[in-house]
Scaffold this active site. Structure first.
Site, PDB file in Angstrom:
ATOM      1  N   ASP A 263       7.424   8.044  -6.308  1.00 46.78           N
ATOM      2  CA  ASP A 263       6.979   6.652  -6.247  1.00 46.78           C
ATOM      3  C   ASP A 263       8.146   5.819  -5.695  1.00 46.78           C
ATOM      4  O   ASP A 263       9.277   6.301  -5.549  1.00 46.78           O
ATOM      5  CB  ASP A 263       6.504   6.150  -7.617  1.00 46.78           C
ATOM      6  CG  ASP A 263       5.580   4.942  -7.460  1.00 46.78           C
ATOM      7  OD1 ASP A 263       5.529   4.368  -6.351  1.00 46.78           O
ATOM      8  OD2 ASP A 263       4.898   4.556  -8.433  1.00 46.78           O
TER       9      ASP A 263
HETATM   10  C1  BGC Z   1       3.452   1.824  -7.083  1.00 47.64           C
HETATM   11  C2  BGC Z   1       2.609   2.848  -6.344  1.00 47.64           C
HETATM   12  C3  BGC Z   1       2.482   2.471  -4.895  1.00 47.64           C
HETATM   13  C4  BGC Z   1       3.860   2.309  -4.302  1.00 47.64           C
HETATM   14  C5  BGC Z   1       3.856   1.986  -2.824  1.00 47.64           C
HETATM   15  C6  BGC Z   1       4.733   1.481  -6.375  1.00 47.64           C
HETATM   16  O1  BGC Z   1       5.357   0.376  -6.934  1.00 47.64           O
HETATM   17  O2  BGC Z   1       3.715   2.287  -8.376  1.00 47.64           O
HETATM   18  O3  BGC Z   1       1.352   2.957  -6.960  1.00 47.64           O
HETATM   19  O4  BGC Z   1       1.725   3.436  -4.218  1.00 47.64           O
HETATM   20  O5  BGC Z   1       4.524   1.267  -4.991  1.00 47.64           O
HETATM   21  O6  BGC Z   1       3.425   0.706  -2.574  1.00 47.64           O
END
Ligand code: BGC
Length: 733
Positions: A263
């Site tokens: 993530d």
């Molecule tokens: C989130 C994810 C997301 C990623 C990219 C993160 O802060 O937890 O769900 O896909 O950002 O935007």
């Protein structure tokens, strides 16, 4: 490209080029046509050169833009390896569906498969090749803002949706259609302690395997191409460095061969978690856990090469990761067509087309959950006088937080839809107040004090708006459209107070004092605490953030164009103090329902009911269904055969409807404590007016399996209770 050729390509790459494939940067790195874009690189501590080598990009969409970026990138790419475009497309790309909690309430996996298939077609036209969806975290605590992204609290229902969403997105992938799906957040992010964002998860493996992992596994079984790690630590080890979880469970046990991505910045956050001394150690740990792509952190880009040089990691491990990335690019056909069909012409045809709107409306209709309908006040008659009151009456802010690419301008507001039904003379519309005026919350949502000014009304303005609403309500039945602000839910939207905002509650009180019939429509990204207002209103419709066609869906239900069929996929608490609350909890020694102990000494609260206000599976309709005669074709079964369970459902009303027939089973005695009941199957059936139908299920040995005391997945002999409205006991021999 043939795999042999792809392998050759991998072997030709320099170490730096390989590292490039393993990093993901966001759009701002690519948006300038200059070679040197100083800002973002400096912030992340990387050299501009590596931008030209980075293998994938986050949240850039639009045919024109993606094609331009791809062209620039390919022109600089010695080996002509295309850039991979990934984006957060959680519940729609441009045509936005209800938030996944609403999708969960449809209990209609076929329809939702179709919705995700449509989403993939839209996003593909705009050049997006991977969707960071579905989010399949099981959720039980609505303090967590991200419950919005999940289909709810049940392992079985979530697994069904997980598969159907993945299948929808990846439909026809081998023939060049659809897009790759990346499930998230692996694993058990939904169980972050106390509902606080980015918090710790700590749970037994028994619970993890039986309840939290099935929805991820279902996606892997459906062939999902990518998995994203979660921010939380799991039993002491952050997911992004959790070898047991990623290597042993995901890859070895489940056979996942696809790309594992961290993530956002989660690799570098291993340092903050306190399990890595620095970015170098974090990089080593993440790669060891088989994390292939480092999303938006300075780790892989700066540390992989030194780690290779000093022999702390082997080139073979790097090669394995790069191979998985190249393989995904190849599976998507990018070497043949790096744009993957993205074109402005396709966008004109695909985006928010009438066909897509129709589907979004169909889904949103079915996501509405009717929670109360005293004296059948609903549906309303189009010819009666109606006052539509509340800050959401005229608002297009119906798509919720996680819609990076959606546009509120495309949204059908509730007032617009009401105008299509009711005549001008019969309809009055007044906002009554703003959505949210609490400065403390606004400060914490990250918006500037300047922006806040447009949110907060002066006393005089508030008074005036209140008065307009009171005026509008005077000679009409009232529909109040209240709810939480978009910024109050979604990522980093954890809250401890789950009632409606104060200013809206005050408005409701004022309207209530006029002694009017009130239909309440709730717009929210989570189950709110409605116990304080439930007695004050005559009907409640839970509308979630209902999406682009949200206004139509609310009006369809209110005016009876659609007979509501939604059933909750997440419990609505009575009070925040009950959280986490969910129906399939473990048996205790002192159930308040069956314990012989006096009323005091049972598993309950002394100041609040032990049950939620509205349980999982609950929802009303305009028809009236009576379940009776639950029966089994026999009372015992062995591992090879099944028991047939049937139930009669009578509709003694003039309204045809749809029922969600739910089958629950309780394993009465297990080698380990079992849940009080578990959903094992369900069927959506049409129920014609004035008729009786019979619905049957097969109870199979598979339904009785679970991870027991020794963590083997199998059924155990014994008594089982089968629930509909009644309990029936059967025996597995
Ligand atoms: C989130 C994810 C997301 C990623 C990219 C993160 O802060 O937890 O769900 O896909 O950002 O935007």
């Amino acid at each position: 490209m043939q795999l042999k050729k792809l392998r050759k390509l991998l072997n030709e790459l320099t170490v730096t080029e390989k590292v490039g494939q393993l990093i993901q940067l966001s759009g701002e790195f690519f948006e300038s046509s200059n070679d040197i874009v100083v800002g973002p690189e400096q912030k992340l501590g990387i050299s501009p050169k590596i931008v030209n080598l980075s293998g994938s990009v986050l949240n850039v969409a639009g045919a024109k833009k993606t094609r331009e970026i791809q062209d620039r990138y390919m022109a600089k790419s010695k080996h002509h390896i295309p850039l991979l475009f990934m984006a957060d497309i959680i519940y729609g790309y441009k045509t936005i569906y209800p938030i996944p909690l609403g999708l969960g309430a449809t209990w209609n996996t076929k329809l939702i498969r179709d919705a995700y298939k449509n989403t993939a077609s839209e996003a593909k036209a705009s050049g997006v090749q991977v969707a960071f969806a579905p989010m399949v975290d099981l959720v039980r605590d609505p303090r967590w803002g991200r419950v919005l992204e999940s289909t709810g609290e049940d392992p079985y229902l979530n697994s069904q949706f997980s598969s159907s969403m993945v299948e929808g997105l990846q439909n026809g992938l081998n023939e060049g259609h659809g897009m790759a799906s990346c499930i998230k957040h692996f694993a058990a992010y939904g169980a972050a302690e106390s509902g606080k964002e980015y918090n710790t998860t700590d749970m037994s493996e028994y619970r993890l395997r039986n309840q939290y992992l099935p929805s991820y596994k279902a996606a892997v079984d459906s062939g999902v191409k990518m998995v994203m790690t979660s921010f939380n630590s799991l039993n002491g080890v952050p997911a992004t460095a959790n070898e047991w979880l990623m290597k042993k469970v995901l890859r070895e046990e489940w056979g996942f061969e696809g790309v594992l991505i961290s993530d956002y910045a989660a690799v570098s956050e291993l340092v903050a978690h306190g399990i890595a001394e620095d970015n170098r150690m974090a990089t080593q740990q993440a790669l060891k856990a088989t994390v292939d792509i480092d999303m938006k952190s300075p780790c892989y880009v700066n540390e992989l090469e030194p780690l290779l040089e000093n022999g702390s990691i082997s080139e073979e491990k790097v090669n394995e990761a790069v191979w998985r990335v190249l393989k995904l690019k190849n599976d998507l056909g990018l070497f043949e067509d790096p744009y993957r069909g993205a074109s402005e012409q396709a966008e004109r045809h695909e985006l928010v087309s009438q066909k897509r709107r129709e589907l979004a409306r169909k889904v949103a209709d079915r996501a509405m959950v009717l929670l109360k309908n005293q004296n059948n006040i609903l549906p309303l008659n189009k010819n009666q006088k109606i006052a539509l009151i509340g800050p959401y009456a005229d608002s297009q802010e119906l798509i919720g937080l996680w819609t990076v690419h959606g546009n509120t301008k495309d949204v059908i507001s509730i007032s617009q839809a009401f105008r299509e039904h009711a005549t001008k003379q019969n309809l009055r519309i007044a906002e009554g107040t703003n959505i949210l005026e609490n400065k403390e919350i606004l400060n914490n949502t990250g918006i500037s004090s300047d922006e806040q000014k447009s949110f907060v009304l002066t006393h005089e303005e508030e008074f005036k708006k209140n008065q307009e609403a009171i005026e509008a309500a005077k000679d009409a039945d009232v529909v109040m459209v209240l709810g939480e602000h978009t910024l109050e839910s979604g990522e980093a939207g954890s809250k401890t107070n789950l009632t409606l905002p104060d200013n809206q509650l005050k408005l409701l009180e004022k309207i209530r004092s006029l002694n009017k019939k009130i239909v309440l429509v709730v717009i929210s990204g989570r189950p709110l605490v409605l116990s304080n207002i439930e007695p004050q209103v005559d009907a409640i419709i839970q509308a979630w953030f209902p999406g682009t066609e949200g206004g139509h869906a609310v009006a369809d239900v209110i005016f009876g164009e659609f007979n509501p069929s939604g059933r909750l996929s997440m419990s609505f608490p009575y009070l925040v103090g009950q959280l986490p609350i969910y129906y399939n909890h473990f048996s205790t020694g002192r159930s308040p329902e069956t314990s012989k102990h006096s009323t005091r000494y049972t598993a309950k609260y002394i100041d609040t009911p032990v049950k939620p206000l509205y349980p999982f599976g609950f929802g009303l309709s305009y028809h009236h269904a009576i379940y009776s005669n639950l029966r089994l074709n026999k009372k015992t079964m062995n591992k090879e055969d099944n028991i047939k369970v049937s139930v009669d459902i009578q509709n003694d009303s003039e309204v045809a409807g749809e029922e969600t027939v739910q089958l629950y089973i309780r394993d009465v005695v297990g080698s380990i404590v079992r849940p009080v009941k578990e959903l094992k199957s369900f069927k959506k059936v049409a129920l014609p007016a004035n008729s009786t139908i019979t619905v049957s299920f097969e109870v199979t040995n598979d339904m009785l399996k679970f991870y027991g005391r020794d963590l083997n997945y199998e059924s155990e002999p014994g008594n089982f209770e089968i629930f509909g409205e009644y309990k029936i006991v059967c025996v597995n021999e």
